[in-house]
Design a protein around this motif. Structure first.
Motif, PDB file in Angstrom:
ATOM      1  N   ALA A 194       4.045-100.140  32.406  1.00 17.73           N
ATOM      2  CA  ALA A 194       3.350-100.013  31.123  1.00 17.73           C
ATOM      3  C   ALA A 194       4.019 -98.945  30.266  1.00 17.73           C
ATOM      4  N   GLN A 195       4.236 -99.264  28.987  1.00 17.57           N
ATOM      5  CA  GLN A 195       4.871 -98.338  28.061  1.00 17.57           C
ATOM      6  C   GLN A 195       4.077 -98.238  26.762  1.00 17.57           C
ATOM      7  N   ASN A 196       4.317 -97.138  26.049  1.00 16.30           N
ATOM      8  CA  ASN A 196       3.755 -96.987  24.704  1.00 16.30           C
ATOM      9  C   ASN A 196       4.470 -97.929  23.747  1.00 16.30           C
ATOM     10  N   VAL A 197       3.792 -98.304  22.668  1.00 16.23           N
ATOM     11  CA  VAL A 197       4.372 -99.176  21.648  1.00 16.23           C
ATOM     12  C   VAL A 197       4.256 -98.477  20.299  1.00 16.23           C
ATOM     13  N   THR A 198       5.377 -98.354  19.593  1.00 14.14           N
ATOM     14  CA  THR A 198       5.380 -97.722  18.274  1.00 14.14           C
ATOM     15  C   THR A 198       4.810 -98.694  17.238  1.00 14.14           C
ATOM     16  N   PRO A 199       4.452 -98.207  16.042  1.00 14.27           N
ATOM     17  CA  PRO A 199       3.947 -99.105  14.991  1.00 14.27           C
ATOM     18  C   PRO A 199       4.903-100.230  14.646  1.00 14.27           C
ATOM     19  N   SER A 200       6.208-100.004  14.858  1.00 10.00           N
ATOM     20  CA  SER A 200       7.189-101.054  14.567  1.00 10.00           C
ATOM     21  C   SER A 200       7.302-102.078  15.696  1.00 10.00           C
ATOM     22  N   GLY A 201       6.642-101.797  16.837  1.00  8.88           N
ATOM     23  CA  GLY A 201       6.674-102.736  17.957  1.00  8.88           C
ATOM     24  C   GLY A 201       7.643-102.362  19.054  1.00  8.88           C
ATOM     25  N   ALA A 202       8.370-101.262  18.895  1.00 13.19           N
ATOM     26  CA  ALA A 202       9.347-100.850  19.905  1.00 13.19           C
ATOM     27  C   ALA A 202       8.648-100.125  21.055  1.00 13.19           C
ATOM     28  N   LEU A 203       9.193-100.263  22.261  1.00  9.65           N
ATOM     29  CA  LEU A 203       8.674 -99.548  23.424  1.00  9.65           C
ATOM     30  C   LEU A 203       9.214 -98.125  23.426  1.00  9.65           C
ATOM     31  N   SER A 204       8.350 -97.157  23.806  1.00  9.79           N
ATOM     32  CA  SER A 204       8.761 -95.754  23.661  1.00  9.79           C
ATOM     33  C   SER A 204       8.292 -94.886  24.822  1.00  9.79           C
ATOM     34  N   GLY A 205       8.618 -95.274  26.030  1.00 12.28           N
ATOM     35  CA  GLY A 205       8.306 -94.423  27.169  1.00 12.28           C
ATOM     36  C   GLY A 205       7.031 -94.816  27.881  1.00 12.28           C
ATOM     37  N   PRO A 206       6.839 -94.286  29.107  1.00 13.07           N
ATOM     38  CA  PRO A 206       5.696 -94.676  29.944  1.00 13.07           C
ATOM     39  C   PRO A 206       4.346 -94.430  29.269  1.00 13.07           C
ATOM     40  N   PHE A 207       3.426 -95.337  29.501  1.00 13.00           N
ATOM     41  CA  PHE A 207       2.056 -95.198  28.992  1.00 13.00           C
ATOM     42  C   PHE A 207       1.308 -94.245  29.919  1.00 13.00           C
ATOM     43  N   THR A 208       0.939 -93.070  29.401  1.00  9.88           N
ATOM     44  CA  THR A 208       0.293 -92.057  30.236  1.00  9.88           C
ATOM     45  C   THR A 208      -1.109 -91.695  29.740  1.00  9.88           C
ATOM     46  N   HIS A 209      -1.619 -92.436  28.764  1.00 11.26           N
ATOM     47  CA  HIS A 209      -2.943 -92.124  28.224  1.00 11.26           C
ATOM     48  C   HIS A 209      -4.039 -92.558  29.190  1.00 11.26           C
ATOM     49  N   GLN A 210      -5.189 -91.923  29.036  1.00 12.98           N
ATOM     50  CA  GLN A 210      -6.400 -92.358  29.720  1.00 12.98           C
ATOM     51  C   GLN A 210      -7.469 -92.580  28.660  1.00 12.98           C
ATOM     52  N   VAL A 211      -8.015 -93.788  28.633  1.00 12.59           N
ATOM     53  CA  VAL A 211      -9.041 -94.110  27.650  1.00 12.59           C
ATOM     54  C   VAL A 211     -10.393 -94.050  28.349  1.00 12.59           C
ATOM     55  N   ALA A 212     -11.237 -93.091  27.934  1.00 17.01           N
ATOM     56  CA  ALA A 212     -12.547 -92.892  28.570  1.00 17.01           C
ATOM     57  C   ALA A 212     -13.610 -93.704  27.839  1.00 17.01           C
TER      58      ALA A 212
END
Length: 309
Positions: A194-212
């Motif tokens: 899983a990776q982060n996605v920028t507003p332009s749609g590009a992947l930008s590194g591992p997804f490290t968020h936690q959504v509570a």
């Protein structure tokens, strides 16, 4: 016991009291003249009191039953998945579709308000370059649920499809008041994560968020899966923790009438050359127009039509 059954049970006690009144026409002694009405009144008070007690008893048991049912429902929710997954609205699909077969759809109508072409695409093609889904996640446990991200499984890939390419007309989104959480995967990676996605749609590194999410809270998630070199099938799960346990919640790949209809994602990378290619064009009456396959160029996860020269 119902009020009707309570009153029925007291009838034998009342009727003997009422019977002398119905029969007697002669004079009654003074002491009996007051005793009889007093007995009737006492009996009626007893009946009413018993009926009210019965109603209170019924209400008490009904309240207890409702509380028990609610408790059982809560226990069932607490013992089940911490989140409920329903269909989202923010993922609209790719612009291009592709098939490993050669199809002839020139002139076929594309009904903007119908589903014939969509069903045809689902049955005969797969998403080109990028696939994905939008889901709405609602917390069900009393304790906070943490959404950590997503994982893939059963990933199988082969060379990209090069039979038929089809481009749909541009479809605008309806807009969202609360931006969704977007997670992306690069299927070309040795181990897609899983990776982060920028507003332009590009992947930008591992997804490290936690959504509570507290109980009853909802949040939309959009998942994108991209490939530039292969045709792939796979499954995906949402990783969630609640009550000290981790859960892998299956993510539906397709929906029908608001319910999951499949869990297997399919996507193919752009290829060249294609045997046939079509675009949709028209004003109020869209239809498929055949184009020269040599005039579509693979660019990253999509195709560019250079138009006939």
């Amino acid at each position: 016991m119902s009020p009707h059954s309570i009153i029925t049970a007291w009838q034998p006690a009342i009727f003997p009291i009422l019977r002398p009144i119905q029969k007697g026409r002669g004079a009654m002694p003074d002491k009996d003249r007051w005793a009889t009405p007093l007995g009737i009144a006492t009996a009626l008070v007893a009946v009413v009191g018993t009926a009210l007690a019965g109603l209170a008893y019924c209400d008490s048991h009904r309240t207890t039953d409702i509380a028990l049912e609610d408790k059982q429902k809560d226990e069932k929710l607490e013992s089940g998945d911490p989140i409920l997954v329903s269909e989202g609205t923010s993922w609209l699909g790719p612009a291009w579709y592709a098939s490993d077969k050669v199809h002839s759809v020139g002139g076929m109508r594309f009904p903007m308000n119908g589903y014939e072409i969509i069903h045809w695409l689902q049955a005969n093609t797969i998403h080109l370059g990028v696939t994905g889904t939008a889901i709405t996640v609602t917390a069900q446990h009393a304790t906070t649920a943490l959404v950590h991200g997503a994982e893939l499984s059963d990933l199988k890939c082969e060379p990209p499809f090069n039979g038929t390419a089809v481009r749909l007309p541009a479809i605008g989104d309806g807009g969202e008041t609360a931006p969704p959480v977007t997670i992306g995967f690069n299927l070309d990676a040795p181990r897609p994560v899983a990776q982060n996605v920028t507003p332009s749609g590009a992947l930008s590194g591992p997804f490290t968020h936690q959504v509570a999410l507290d109980k009853g809270d909802s949040r939309e998630f959009v998942l994108n899966f991209t490939t530039t070199g292969r045709s792939c099938t796979f499954r995906a799960t949402l990783t969630v923790s609640s009550q000290g346990r981790k859960h892998a919640i299956p993510i539906p790949a397709t929906w029908r009438t608001g319910k999951p209809s499949g869990y297997l994602f399919k996507v193919t990378a752009p290829a060249k050359p294609y045997a046939r290619a079509y675009i949709t064009e028209g004003g109020s009456d869209w239809h498929f127009k055949p184009i020269n396959p040599r005039h579509i160029i693979p660019e990253n996860t999509t195709l560019t039509y250079t138009k006939d020269r």
